[in-house]
Write an enzyme that holds these catalytic residues in place. Structure first.
Site, PDB file in Angstrom:
ATOM      1  N   ASP A 164     -10.627   4.086  -1.148  1.00  0.00           N
ATOM      2  CA  ASP A 164     -11.280   3.182  -0.228  1.00  0.00           C
ATOM      3  C   ASP A 164     -12.569   3.134  -0.215  1.00  0.00           C
ATOM      4  O   ASP A 164     -13.448   4.167  -0.536  1.00  0.00           O
ATOM      5  CB  ASP A 164     -10.987   3.371   1.219  1.00  0.00           C
ATOM      6  CG  ASP A 164      -9.158   3.118   1.594  1.00  0.00           C
ATOM      7  OD1 ASP A 164      -8.618   2.932   0.677  1.00  0.00           O
ATOM      8  OD2 ASP A 164      -8.940   3.057   2.820  1.00  0.00           O
ATOM      9  N   ASP A 195       0.781  -1.237   0.074  1.00  0.00           N
ATOM     10  CA  ASP A 195      -0.001   0.094  -0.066  1.00  0.00           C
ATOM     11  C   ASP A 195       0.907   1.338  -0.185  1.00  0.00           C
ATOM     12  O   ASP A 195       1.571   1.499   0.806  1.00  0.00           O
ATOM     13  CB  ASP A 195      -0.863  -0.091   1.200  1.00  0.00           C
ATOM     14  CG  ASP A 195      -2.107   0.895   1.411  1.00  0.00           C
ATOM     15  OD1 ASP A 195      -2.074   1.886   0.354  1.00  0.00           O
ATOM     16  OD2 ASP A 195      -2.805   0.804   2.119  1.00  0.00           O
TER      17      ASP A 195
HETATM   18  C1  GLA Z   1      -5.424   2.179   2.832  1.00  0.00           C
HETATM   19  C2  GLA Z   1      -5.921   1.149   2.132  1.00  0.00           C
HETATM   20  C3  GLA Z   1      -7.084   0.431   2.947  1.00  0.00           C
HETATM   21  C4  GLA Z   1      -6.027  -0.150   4.133  1.00  0.00           C
HETATM   22  C5  GLA Z   1      -5.481   0.997   4.998  1.00  0.00           C
HETATM   23  C6  GLA Z   1      -4.990   0.313   6.018  1.00  0.00           C
HETATM   24  O1  GLA Z   1      -6.500   3.037   3.295  1.00  0.00           O
HETATM   25  O2  GLA Z   1      -6.284   1.534   1.050  1.00  0.00           O
HETATM   26  O3  GLA Z   1      -7.504  -0.852   2.154  1.00  0.00           O
HETATM   27  O4  GLA Z   1      -5.422  -0.992   3.747  1.00  0.00           O
HETATM   28  O5  GLA Z   1      -4.826   1.524   4.095  1.00  0.00           O
HETATM   29  O6  GLA Z   1      -4.237   1.466   6.837  1.00  0.00           O
END
Ligand code: GLA
Length: 746
Positions: free
Chosen positions: A554, A490
């Site tokens: 997200d 990520d």
């Molecule tokens: C980001 C990702 C999420 C999750 C969070 C964890 O926002 O897009 O899917 O993994 O980080 O902190």
């Protein structure tokens, strides 16, 4: 009465949010951080326009992290005070803000949402901001220009005033009353439903009496099939509870509308919800083999594949023609070992029980590519957020094994929140919530399942834990020693390492580094890219070794988020390939919560059918985001429909296409390996949608045989379709003997 309910349904599908003034339009925006930007008389005429309810990344600020300000000029009319019953307070609703905020009204601080230690950089991105002050507060300028200034800090991923309700209102009687609907529906014979509901007050200043109306409505025809009105009387420590029962005429979409009118003020409050309805037929006693038909592995890497099969237990498993180096455990159906030569092998799998025999081919491709069909699994983020721990992961694995693994589900993925720091040798350590990662991995493998982990190419993950920056190889070695099978990687704080306006090469760089580190291990580790779609990642995801890549920010459990993400996938969908999938983010069905406390998904049952149908057409990784220990029968029905899952897992992974987009109906299709065409007819409208669709318009020639996929039933041959869909609903079909041109609608 029917008309009133139909109206309320149309406009307030989830809950009524009374706002005297809606403040969605007219916001100004600037990146940076200056104290004078809070002032009422600051001249913001040169600032850019921005929409609230949408991250700034989608409005010309891709990849921007840091401070930015929003400003809005608004006249607050004194009439809103006058028409309220309790003339007490005024409320400013500013939606959810990613990550922290300070809010000013005419230059004075109205409130703030910060994280631990008052740090705006760690604000709670998932909480709706609502700031309330007394009506006689001197900061308000009645009947004149007011300036609301919002200072935002975003530390990674999407940023800004990204979602929610925006309004100014004078709080009233109804703000103290909630209609409680969180008890589950109970289902009895003859489609009987029973449900306990309640009325609750949050103030000890008043007792309330009034009338509560309950109506069950067919959202398509508007017909009311059940209606009841009861007197209700309650106070803060004396909630009102009522249980109602009704027999539904058919298994289909129904909505219940609850409408409470308070006696003294005459003010009312309405909440509506869909009644879950199960379309997936019960699982048969005879054996049936599910899961992927094609499976990729690398030479010499530990191999683990559990034959997924339903049917009355005990089942016995056979596999003929497995590549050399693999063995089958005939009792558990787990194939393990390692393949010692590259090449393709077609094995014949057979599963038997006392009711019958099922056979199916499994093509095993030993080469450089793994994860040839989209991952089916669970991820901890959408339920547990940073509160994930060893026990929750084990429980989820157990539940997956018991309830879903026979349908092909196999990955148990730990998201952010497991990391501690590095030891003196620089090795990453798990925190106290994960006392023994190796034993956790062994446990998950013992069930025939696989386990995933999460990190960031930056120094910190999005949750503020240690990332892999400059420790990539070392981290992969650690993961391999533990027995990890999947890595979600990520971007997060890598934004601080990359240039301010990263080029596509800059965006690729950290993923290439990790790809190379992964290549060096002798484990098959699925590589899941997460960088929210920057630089149109779908054009280069495969090149940096991605088995999947997130295409957007997200997801949350709202129609806005779900539909915004799902229906914009036409841009990336053409790039879908076996082993390389667009990832529109994890599933938001069941009990979700992003932290220690969970709630039922806020999606209606129809929206949830749409979610799973669209994600399957898109060949998306399906990563369950709910508490696996609380899978109710409706959620299970969404996740165990083998014909729906087979669309997702189709070995050819042909891109889904949007072939029709008119009158708030979208039709998406996907060609399947067996020559049939999977077709989702989606209602984008907040209201029911009734239309005649000619199959010719969908490029299907002649009379076409159709199968209703959720119901697993052939429904006949058609040239025209009478489409009758509830709000945000879907009809998922499989068309046989048709010819479909390649036309795509934008
Ligand atoms: C980001 C990702 C999420 C999750 C969070 C964890 O926002 O897009 O899917 O993994 O980080 O902190």
């Amino acid at each position: 009465m029917r008309k009133i309910f139909a109206f309320l349904l149309a406009y307030f599908p989830v809950s009524l949010f009374s706002q005297d003034i809606v403040i969605k339009d007219g916001w100004k925006f600037k990146t940076g951080d200056e104290p004078q930007w809070s002032y009422a008389n600051f001249n913001d005429s040169g600032w850019a326009q921005i929409e609230v309810g949408k991250p700034w990344e989608l409005q010309g600020y891709p990849g921007y992290d840091g401070f930015a300000w929003y400003r809005l000029h608004v006249v607050i009319p004194s009439t809103i005070k006058e028409k309220s019953f309790l003339k007490e307070k005024i409320r400013f609703d500013l939606g959810k803000i990613d990550d922290g905020d300070d809010v000013f009204l005419n230059g004075s601080m109205l409130g703030r949402n910060a994280g631990r230690g008052g740090d705006i950089k760690k604000g709670p991105y998932d909480i709706p901001r609502s700031y309330t002050i007394p009506l006689n507060d001197r900061r308000i300028k009645w009947d004149a220009d007011n300036v609301i200034a919002v200072r935002v800090y975003d530390h990674g991923g999407d940023g800004g005033m990204y979602e929610g309700n925006y309004g100014i209102s004078v709080t009233d009687v109804t703000d103290y009353i909630s209609i409680i609907t969180n008890q589950p529906f109970e289902f009895g014979p003859s489609r009987k439903i029973t449900k306990k509901i309640g009325l609750q007050s949050t103030t000890d200043q008043y007792d309330f009496t009034g009338k509560l109306g309950i109506a069950i409505v067919d959202p398509v025809s508007g017909t009311t099939v059940f209606k009841q009105t009861i007197g209700a009387d309650f106070a803060k420590n004396r909630p009102f509870e009522y249980t109602f029962s009704a027999n539904l005429p058919e298994t289909k979409s129904w909505q219940v509308v609850y409408h409470f009118v308070e006696d003294r003020s005459g003010k009312d409050i309405t909440v509506s919800e869909g009644i879950p309805y199960i379309l997936t037929p019960p699982i048969g006693k005879e054996p049936r083999i599910n899961g992927p038909k094609v499976y990729g592995a690398r030479q010499g890497a530990p191999f683990l594949f559990r034959i997924a099969a339903t049917g009355e237990k005990p089942l016995s498993y056979e596999a003929v023609g497995l590549p050399q180096g693999l063995q089958l455990d005939k009792k558990t159906g787990i194939i393990s070992g390692s393949i010692n030569a590259k090449g393709n092998t077609v094995a014949k799998l057979t599963v038997k029980n006392k009711s019958g025999v099922a056979s199916r081919k499994l093509t095993i491709i030993c080469g450089d590519n793994i994860c040839l069909t989209p991952a089916l699994g669970w991820n901890s983020w959408n339920c547990w957020g940073l509160s994930v721990n060893d026990e929750k992961v084990r429980t989820s694995a157990r539940a997956m094994f018991e309830k879903l693994a026979d349908h092909g589900w196999s990955y148990i993925n730990i998201d952010d929140g497991w990391e501690k720091n590095r030891n003196q040798q620089g090795e990453i350590l798990a925190n106290e919530k994960f006392p023994d990662m190796k034993s956790l991995c062994d446990y998950v493998h013992s069930l025939g399942l696989k386990i995933g982990i999460y990190s960031s190419p930056g120094t910190l993950t999005c949750g503020g834990f240690t990332g892999s920056y400059q420790h990539e190889k070392q981290d992969v070695q650690t993961y391999a020693q533990w027995g990890i099978d999947y890595l979600k990687y990520d971007w997060c704080s890598y934004a601080q390492v990359a240039p301010e306006h990263p080029s596509v090469d800059d965006l690729k760089k950290p993923y290439l580094t990790m790809r190379d580190a992964l290549k060096e291990t002798n484990r098959d580790i699925v590589f899941s890219l997460c960088q929210y779609g920057m630089g149109e990642v779908w054009n280069w995801g495969p090149e940096v070794g991605g088995n999947s890549w997130r295409t957007t920010g997200d997801i949350t459990d709202s129609w806005k988020s779900l539909s915004g993400i799902g229906f914009s996938q036409y841009k990336s969908a053409p790039k879908t390939l076996p082993g390389h999938f667009n990832d529109p983010d994890m599933l938001v069905v069941g009990k979700v919560g992003w932290g220690p406390s969970l709630h039922n998904t806020r999606l209606t049952p129809d929206e949830q059918y749409t979610h799973i149908s669209l994600w399957s057409l898109l060949s998306a990784p399906l990563l369950i985001g709910c508490d696996m220990n609380q899978l109710d029968s409706f959620t299970l029905n969404l996740l165990e429909n083998d014909e729906v899952l087979a669309i997702d897992q189709d070995p050819q992974a042909k891109p889904a296409k949007k072939i029709y987009d008119k009158n708030k109906i979208q039709v998406w299709t996907k060609e399947l390996e067996d020559g049939a065409i999977a077709m989702g007819i989606f209602n984008m409208d907040d209201l029911a949608n009734k239309q005649q669709l000619s199959l010719k318009e969908l490029n299907l020639a002649g009379s076409v045989k159709l199968r209703d996929v959720w119901r697993q039933k052939n429904i006949g041959a058609f040239t025209n379709l009478s489409v009758q869909l509830p709000p945000h609903g879907v009809w998922l079909l499989k068309a046989v003997s048709s010819s479909l041109s390649q036309k795509t609608s934008k």
